[in-house]
Design an enzyme around this catalytic site. Structure first.
Site, PDB file in Angstrom:
ATOM      1  N   LYS A   1       2.732   3.063  -6.211  1.00 55.18           N
ATOM      2  CA  LYS A   1       2.357   2.091  -7.259  1.00 55.18           C
ATOM      3  C   LYS A   1       3.566   1.628  -8.075  1.00 55.18           C
ATOM      4  CE  LYS A   1       0.701   5.889 -10.254  1.00 55.18           C
ATOM      5  NZ  LYS A   1       1.394   6.938  -9.520  1.00 55.18           N
TER       6      LYS A   1
ATOM      7  N   ASP B   1      -3.262  -3.027  -2.359  1.00 57.86           N
ATOM      8  CA  ASP B   1      -4.321  -2.023  -2.428  1.00 57.86           C
ATOM      9  C   ASP B   1      -4.197  -1.229  -3.736  1.00 57.86           C
ATOM     10  OD1 ASP B   1      -5.298   0.950  -0.581  1.00 57.86           O
ATOM     11  OD2 ASP B   1      -6.528  -0.555  -1.569  1.00 57.86           O
ATOM     12  N   ASN B   2      -5.277  -0.585  -4.144  1.00 53.93           N
ATOM     13  CA  ASN B   2      -5.286   0.378  -5.257  1.00 53.93           C
ATOM     14  C   ASN B   2      -4.904  -0.201  -6.603  1.00 53.93           C
ATOM     15  OD1 ASN B   2      -3.731   2.072  -2.704  1.00 53.93           O
ATOM     16  ND2 ASN B   2      -5.756   2.680  -3.404  1.00 53.93           N
TER      17      ASN B   2
ATOM     18  N   ASP C   1       0.836  -1.202   0.000  1.00 58.62           N
ATOM     19  CA  ASP C   1       0.000   0.000   0.000  1.00 58.62           C
ATOM     20  C   ASP C   1       0.872   1.255   0.000  1.00 58.62           C
ATOM     21  OD1 ASP C   1      -2.522   1.430   2.229  1.00 58.62           O
ATOM     22  OD2 ASP C   1      -2.404   1.401   0.036  1.00 58.62           O
TER      23      ASP C   1
ATOM     24  N   GLU D   1     -11.484   4.133  -1.200  1.00 55.35           N
ATOM     25  CA  GLU D   1     -11.915   4.412   0.173  1.00 55.35           C
ATOM     26  C   GLU D   1     -12.803   5.657   0.239  1.00 55.35           C
ATOM     27  OE1 GLU D   1      -8.744   3.730  -0.700  1.00 55.35           O
ATOM     28  OE2 GLU D   1      -7.326   5.156   0.111  1.00 55.35           O
TER      29      GLU D   1
HETATM   30  O1  LIG Z   1      -0.137   6.639  -3.092  1.00 61.35           O
HETATM   31  C1  LIG Z   1      -0.941   5.889  -2.484  1.00 61.35           C
HETATM   32  N1  LIG Z   1      -0.404   4.938  -1.660  1.00 61.35           N
HETATM   33  C2  LIG Z   1      -1.184   4.074  -0.980  1.00 61.35           C
HETATM   34  N2  LIG Z   1      -2.510   4.093  -1.032  1.00 61.35           N
HETATM   35  C3  LIG Z   1      -3.121   5.041  -1.815  1.00 61.35           C
HETATM   36  C4  LIG Z   1      -4.541   5.048  -1.828  1.00 61.35           C
HETATM   37  O2  LIG Z   1      -5.238   4.125  -1.058  1.00 61.35           O
HETATM   38  C5  LIG Z   1      -5.215   5.987  -2.604  1.00 61.35           C
HETATM   39  F1  LIG Z   1      -6.579   5.967  -2.580  1.00 61.35           F
HETATM   40  C6  LIG Z   1      -4.526   6.939  -3.379  1.00 61.35           C
HETATM   41  C7  LIG Z   1      -5.313   7.912  -4.185  1.00 61.35           C
HETATM   42  C8  LIG Z   1      -6.169   7.425  -5.174  1.00 61.35           C
HETATM   43  C9  LIG Z   1      -6.963   8.318  -5.889  1.00 61.35           C
HETATM   44  C10 LIG Z   1      -6.876   9.692  -5.609  1.00 61.35           C
HETATM   45  F2  LIG Z   1      -7.634  10.564  -6.302  1.00 61.35           F
HETATM   46  C11 LIG Z   1      -6.009  10.153  -4.622  1.00 61.35           C
HETATM   47  C12 LIG Z   1      -5.234   9.259  -3.885  1.00 61.35           C
HETATM   48  C13 LIG Z   1      -3.098   6.950  -3.379  1.00 61.35           C
HETATM   49  C14 LIG Z   1      -2.383   7.963  -4.198  1.00 61.35           C
HETATM   50  C15 LIG Z   1      -2.310   7.803  -5.579  1.00 61.35           C
HETATM   51  C16 LIG Z   1      -1.670   8.765  -6.346  1.00 61.35           C
HETATM   52  C17 LIG Z   1      -1.106   9.881  -5.739  1.00 61.35           C
HETATM   53  F3  LIG Z   1      -0.486  10.830  -6.491  1.00 61.35           F
HETATM   54  C18 LIG Z   1      -1.168  10.041  -4.348  1.00 61.35           C
HETATM   55  C19 LIG Z   1      -1.816   9.085  -3.590  1.00 61.35           C
HETATM   56  C20 LIG Z   1      -2.385   5.990  -2.585  1.00 61.35           C
HETATM   57 MG   LIG Z   2      -4.002   2.512  -0.507  1.00 63.46          MG
END
Ligand SMILES: O=c1[nH]cnc2c(O)c(F)c(-c3ccc(F)cc3)c(-c3ccc(F)cc3)c12
Ligand SMILES: [Mg+2]
Length: 208
Positions: free
Chosen positions: A138, A163-164, A135, A193
């Site tokens: 990516k 996750d994600n 998590d 979430e």
């Molecule tokens: O980076 C992450 N790590 C772990 N879990 C994450 C998670 O559970 C998320 F829901 C997001 C998310 C997804 C959609 C959105 F609109 C914003 C943030 C991120 C994320 C993705 C891209 C970024 F530039 C910054 C944060 C993460």
């Molecule tokens: Mg996450």
């Protein structure tokens, strides 16, 4: 200067949750994210509970929400090691984990996953993990998975939970675990979430 979101999340925990009560910490964070400010905690919908791990590695702590969700279910003697690259997040997560009373089950390590994965054996005395929760970032899911394989940290039956995998998405990782003969992989559809957007967890069992 204005406080940060993690600082406001911690304040909400200290205000609304009972010390030593992990469930109240989880509820306080869920309430904060639903009614005050969205935050990238795995949330209260993406859940896989049939695991009984003894040794857990979490890549990406953020504010410690998933750390508390996993650690509160661990039996005595079981351990969760969680790696967080961002020092500000790590400082908040330590306090959230302490508020939940779970510091004896959790070791939070500040640093880069690629630096610490090769040190799990000599630094923490861990031979293999039963569960790895991915998590963090990516672009690190796939290289860190290959690194864990190379370091011998995965055993027959180790579960990788990512996750994600849809939002923001990890296509290279998905392609790997879904096509490699070393994994049995399946997707748990859910939502990003606290939102209606699709997201989900990929559960991949290492076959050795
Ligand atoms: O980076 C992450 N790590 C772990 N879990 C994450 C998670 O559970 C998320 F829901 C997001 C998310 C997804 C959609 C959105 F609109 C914003 C943030 C991120 C994320 C993705 C891209 C970024 F530039 C910054 C944060 C993460
Ligand atoms: Mg996450």
């Amino acid at each position: 200067t204005r406080s940060t979101r993690p600082q406001r999340l911690l304040k909400a925990v200290q205000k609304n949750a009972t010390r030593g009560d992990p469930q109240s910490v989880i509820s306080a964070i869920d309430h904060f994210c639903r009614h005050s400010e969205w935050a990238m905690n795995i949330g209260d919908e993406k859940v896989v509970n049939e695991l009984n791990p003894e040794k857990v590695l979490e890549l990406g702590t953020y504010c410690g929400y998933s750390t508390v969700r996993i650690a509160r279910l661990l039996p005595p003697g079981a351990r969760l090691i969680t790696l967080e690259f961002n020092g500000d997040y790590a400082a908040i997560a330590r306090q959230v984990i302490a508020w939940a009373g779970l510091e004896d089950k959790v070791q939070l390590v500040e640093g880069a996953s690629e630096d610490w994965i090769p040190r799990m054996k000599e630094h923490f005395g861990i031979e293999t993990f039963d569960l790895v929760f991915l998590d963090h970032w990516k672009d690190r899911y796939l290289p860190d998975t290959k690194l864990m394989e190379d370091c011998g940290l995965l055993r027959k039956g180790t579960v990788l939970l990512a996750d994600n995998v849809i939002c923001p998405g990890v296509p290279d990782y998905l392609q790997y675990v879904r096509n490699s003969l070393s994994y049995k992989s399946c997707y748990f559809k859910s939502h990003l979430e606290y939102t209606k957007a699709e997201d989900g967890l990929e559960k991949s069992v290492f076959l050795g």
